[in-house]
Write a protein that holds these residues in place. Structure first.
Motif, PDB file in Angstrom:
ATOM      1  N   ILE A  16       0.824  -1.235   0.181  1.00 47.68           N
ATOM      2  CA  ILE A  16      -0.050  -0.060  -0.184  1.00 47.68           C
ATOM      3  C   ILE A  16       0.713   1.108  -0.066  1.00 47.68           C
ATOM      4  N   VAL A  17       2.058   1.194   0.773  1.00 43.05           N
ATOM      5  CA  VAL A  17       2.846   2.594   0.892  1.00 43.05           C
ATOM      6  C   VAL A  17       3.651   2.459  -0.546  1.00 43.05           C
ATOM      7  N   LEU A  18       4.028   1.602  -1.056  1.00 45.17           N
ATOM      8  CA  LEU A  18       4.706   1.576  -2.155  1.00 45.17           C
ATOM      9  C   LEU A  18       3.759   2.080  -3.428  1.00 45.17           C
ATOM     10  N   PHE A  19       2.503   1.585  -3.558  1.00 47.91           N
ATOM     11  CA  PHE A  19       1.501   1.874  -4.349  1.00 47.91           C
ATOM     12  C   PHE A  19       1.435   3.523  -4.322  1.00 47.91           C
ATOM     13  N   GLU A  20       1.090   3.822  -3.140  1.00 44.46           N
ATOM     14  CA  GLU A  20       0.859   5.271  -3.089  1.00 44.46           C
ATOM     15  C   GLU A  20       2.257   6.133  -3.368  1.00 44.46           C
ATOM     16  N   PHE A  21       3.356   5.893  -3.098  1.00 41.72           N
ATOM     17  CA  PHE A  21       4.528   6.555  -3.510  1.00 41.72           C
ATOM     18  C   PHE A  21       4.674   6.530  -5.089  1.00 41.72           C
ATOM     19  N   LEU A  22       4.695   5.475  -5.741  1.00 46.56           N
ATOM     20  CA  LEU A  22       4.737   5.250  -7.344  1.00 46.56           C
ATOM     21  C   LEU A  22       3.613   5.979  -8.008  1.00 46.56           C
ATOM     22  N   GLY A  23       2.427   5.990  -7.276  1.00 49.34           N
ATOM     23  CA  GLY A  23       1.352   6.904  -7.808  1.00 49.34           C
ATOM     24  C   GLY A  23       1.880   8.274  -7.977  1.00 49.34           C
ATOM     25  N   ARG A  24       2.458   8.914  -6.910  1.00 49.79           N
ATOM     26  CA  ARG A  24       2.808  10.300  -6.855  1.00 49.79           C
ATOM     27  C   ARG A  24       3.957  10.426  -7.781  1.00 49.79           C
TER      28      ARG A  24
END
Length: 79
Positions: A16-24
């Motif tokens: 979840i944390v990685l997904f959010e970072f990659l999205g930004r």
């Protein structure tokens, strides 16, 4: 595991944390950061894989889920 694949294990909260970072990260123009466009492509692909595997980003309480995931993944402060 197939010879042409590498599997990386993440906890749900790390994902979840990685997904959010990659999205930004992927929304911004980071062209000068990459030596080769293939590096950018790999990050896009990882974001797509996570998007397929995670249902949390589509839940109403995603911000709360993300906050909790960040708290649990973050290094604990030592005194």
């Amino acid at each position: 595991m197939k010879d042409n694949q590498v599997n990386i294990g993440l906890t749900k909260q790390e994902a979840i944390v990685l997904f959010e970072f990659l999205g930004r990260f992927n929304e911004k123009n980071n062209d000068g950061l990459f030596e080769d466009q293939a590096e950018q492509r790999v990050l896009w692909n990882i974001e797509c894989i996570l998007e397929k595997d995670l249902s949390e980003p589509f839940k109403k309480d995603y911000n709360d889920i993300l906050k909790l995931a960040r708290e649990n993944v973050r290094d604990s402060e030592t005194e």
